[in-house]
Design an enzyme around this catalytic site. Structure first.
Site, PDB file in Angstrom:
ATOM      1  N   THR A  96       0.869  -1.183   0.000  1.00 53.60           N
ATOM      2  CA  THR A  96       0.000   0.000   0.000  1.00 53.60           C
ATOM      3  C   THR A  96       0.900   1.225   0.000  1.00 53.60           C
ATOM      4  O   THR A  96       1.570   1.509   0.997  1.00 53.60           O
ATOM      5  CB  THR A  96      -0.904   0.031   1.249  1.00 53.60           C
ATOM      6  OG1 THR A  96      -1.699  -1.150   1.270  1.00 53.60           O
ATOM      7  CG2 THR A  96      -1.819   1.247   1.230  1.00 53.60           C
ATOM      8  N   LYS A 171      -7.629   1.896  -2.887  1.00 50.70           N
ATOM      9  CA  LYS A 171      -7.225   1.373  -1.571  1.00 50.70           C
ATOM     10  C   LYS A 171      -7.232   2.492  -0.519  1.00 50.70           C
ATOM     11  O   LYS A 171      -7.694   2.303   0.615  1.00 50.70           O
ATOM     12  CB  LYS A 171      -5.836   0.731  -1.692  1.00 50.70           C
ATOM     13  CG  LYS A 171      -5.163   0.354  -0.399  1.00 50.70           C
ATOM     14  CD  LYS A 171      -5.777  -0.853   0.276  1.00 50.70           C
ATOM     15  CE  LYS A 171      -5.060  -1.147   1.609  1.00 50.70           C
ATOM     16  NZ  LYS A 171      -5.730  -2.134   2.405  1.00 50.70           N
ATOM     17  N   LYS A 246      -0.461   5.504   8.424  1.00 50.26           N
ATOM     18  CA  LYS A 246       0.242   5.689   7.149  1.00 50.26           C
ATOM     19  C   LYS A 246      -0.783   5.826   6.007  1.00 50.26           C
ATOM     20  O   LYS A 246      -0.695   6.716   5.173  1.00 50.26           O
ATOM     21  CB  LYS A 246       1.152   4.484   6.870  1.00 50.26           C
ATOM     22  CG  LYS A 246       1.869   4.561   5.522  1.00 50.26           C
ATOM     23  CD  LYS A 246       2.369   3.198   5.036  1.00 50.26           C
ATOM     24  CE  LYS A 246       1.245   2.297   4.616  1.00 50.26           C
ATOM     25  NZ  LYS A 246       1.617   1.161   3.783  1.00 50.26           N
TER      26      LYS A 246
END
Ligand code: NAD
Length: 296
Positions: A96, A171, A246
C-alpha cells in the site's frame, strides 16, 4: 505453473507467498530479514541472497513492502530490478503506497517492455493466511488479464480499478472509510456502555439496524464481544494503528493534491495520530476503543 519471485515477507508477504507455494508455483523469496525466509523455505520455497538473485529467471515479481520509498528503491534504486528484468517480465506491487510512486515505477517498467501493475490488497493478515484477500489492480486491461490468474491462489476477489495507480487510489479511499467506520463504531459503543447498555447487546442491535457496518459484522472493537476479533486478543494480530495512520496520510496527500474535501478522514487521521502518540501504534486499529474508554 509459474516461476515467481516474492520480495517482502512480513506479516502479509509471508502468508501470501505461502499460498503461492501451496498452489504449486515455483517460488523464490527474499526479505532483508533473513529469519523471515525460514518459514517459506520450510513451506517449499527457495530463499535467495538478494532481490536481484530472487528475480533471476522469474516470469513474475511480486513485492509486499512497507511504503513507497521501499518500492522505489527495489525497482529503480542502485541495483534496481527494472534494469535487470528481461522484456516481457511481469511485476505486481501489492504494497500500500502512494499512487504517484506506483505510476513512476509503472512508467519506467513500461519504457523497458516490462508489465507493471499496482495491486494493493484488503483483507488483513487473516485474509492473507486464508488466501481470501481482495486485490485492487491498477494498470492496462491487458496487464490485468496477465496477472489475474497468478493472484487467484491468494484471493477471493481480484478487481480492476482502472489505469496505473488506480489500485492505490481505491485502496486509500477504502481505508479512509474503514478508519471513519471504526472511529464511529468505537464512539457509539462507548456511548451505549456509559449509558448502561451491554456492549454485546448493543452491537447486535446496531448490526441488524441502520448503523450496521463491516466493523460490527466481523471486527468488533469491544473486548470479548467477538471471540475471533483482535479486540478479544489484547488487540494483537490484526492491522496496526501505525499502518492505518500511514494509509490515512496517503489519503490526506491525495485529498490535498486533488483539492478534495476530506473532513471525516482528517478527523479520523487526527484521532489515530493521538492514539499512536499515546503508545498504541503497534496494536490493532480497533484499539481506538481505548480512546473513548481509558479515562474511566
Ligand atoms: P511488515 O512490516 O510486516 O513487512 C514488510 C517486510 O518487507 C519486512 O519483512 C521487511 O523486512 C521487508 N522489506 C523491507 N524492505 C525490503 C527490501 N528492500 N527487500 C526485501 N524486503 C524488504 O508489513 P506488512 O504488514 O506485511 O505490510 C506490507 C504492506 O501491506 C504495507 O504497505 C501495508 O500497508 C500493506 N497491508 C497490510 C495489511 C495488514 O493487515 N498488515 C493489510 C493490507 C495491506
Amino acid at each position: 505453473m509459474a516461476k515467481i519471485a516474492f520480495i517482502g515477507l512480513g506479516n502479509m508477504g509471508q502468508p501470501m507467498a505461502t499460498c503461492l507455494v501451496k498452489a504449486g508455483h515455483d517460488v523464490v523469496v527474499f526479505d532483508l530479514v533473513e529469519s523471515a525466509m525460514q518459514a517459506l523455505e520450510a513451506a517449499g520455497a527457495k530463499a535467495a541472497p538478494s532481490a536481484a538473485a530472487a528475480a533471476e529467471g522469474a516470469e513474475y515479481v511480486i513485492s509486499m513492502l512497507p511504503a513507497g520509498q521501499h518500492v522505489e528503491r527495489l525497482y529503480l534504486g542502485p541495483d534496481g530490478l527494472l534494469a535487470r528484468l528481461p522484456t516481457g517480465s511481469v511485476v505486481v506491487d501489492s504494497s500500500t503506497i502512494d499512487a504517484m510512486t506506483a505510476r513512476k515505477v509503472g512508467a519506467e517498467a513500461q519504457a523497458q517492455g516490462i508489465t507493471f501493475v499496482d495491486a494493493p490488497v484488503s483483507g488483513g493478515i487473516g485474509g492473507a493466511k486464508a488466501g481470501t484477500l481482495t486485490f485492487i489492480v491498477g494498470g492496462a486491461e491487458s496487464a490485468f488479464e496477465q496477472v489475474k490468474s497468478v493472484l487467484e491462489p491468494m484471493a477471493r476477489h481480484v478487481f480492476h480499478a482502472g489505469d496505473l495507480g488506480a489500485g492505490q487510489v481505491a485502496k486509500a479511499c477504502n481505508n479512509m472509510l474503514l478508519a471513519v467506520l471504526m472511529a464511529g463504531t468505537t464512539e457509539a459503543l462507548a456511548l451505549g456502555v456509559k449509558n448502561g447498555l451491554d456492549p454485546a447487546v448493543l452491537s447486535n442491535i446496531m448490526q441488524q439496524s441502520s448503523g450496521g457496518n463491516w466493523v460490527l459484522n466481523g471486527y468488533n472493537p469491544w473486548p470479548g464481544v467477538m471471540p475471533g476479533a483482535p479486540a478479544s486478543n489484547d488487540y494483537q494480530g490484526g492491522f496496526q494503528v501505525d499502518l492505518m495512520l500511514k494509509d490515512l496520510g496517503l489519503a490526506t496527500d491525495m485529498a490535498t493534491a486533488s483539492h478534495a474535501a476530506m473532513p471525516m478522514g482528517a478527523l479520523a487521521r487526527n484521532l489515530y495520530a493521538l492514539h499512536a502518540q499515546r503508545g498504541h501504534g503497534k496494536q490493532d486499529f480497533s484499539s481506538l476503543q481505548f480512546f473513548f474508554t481509558s479515562a474511566e
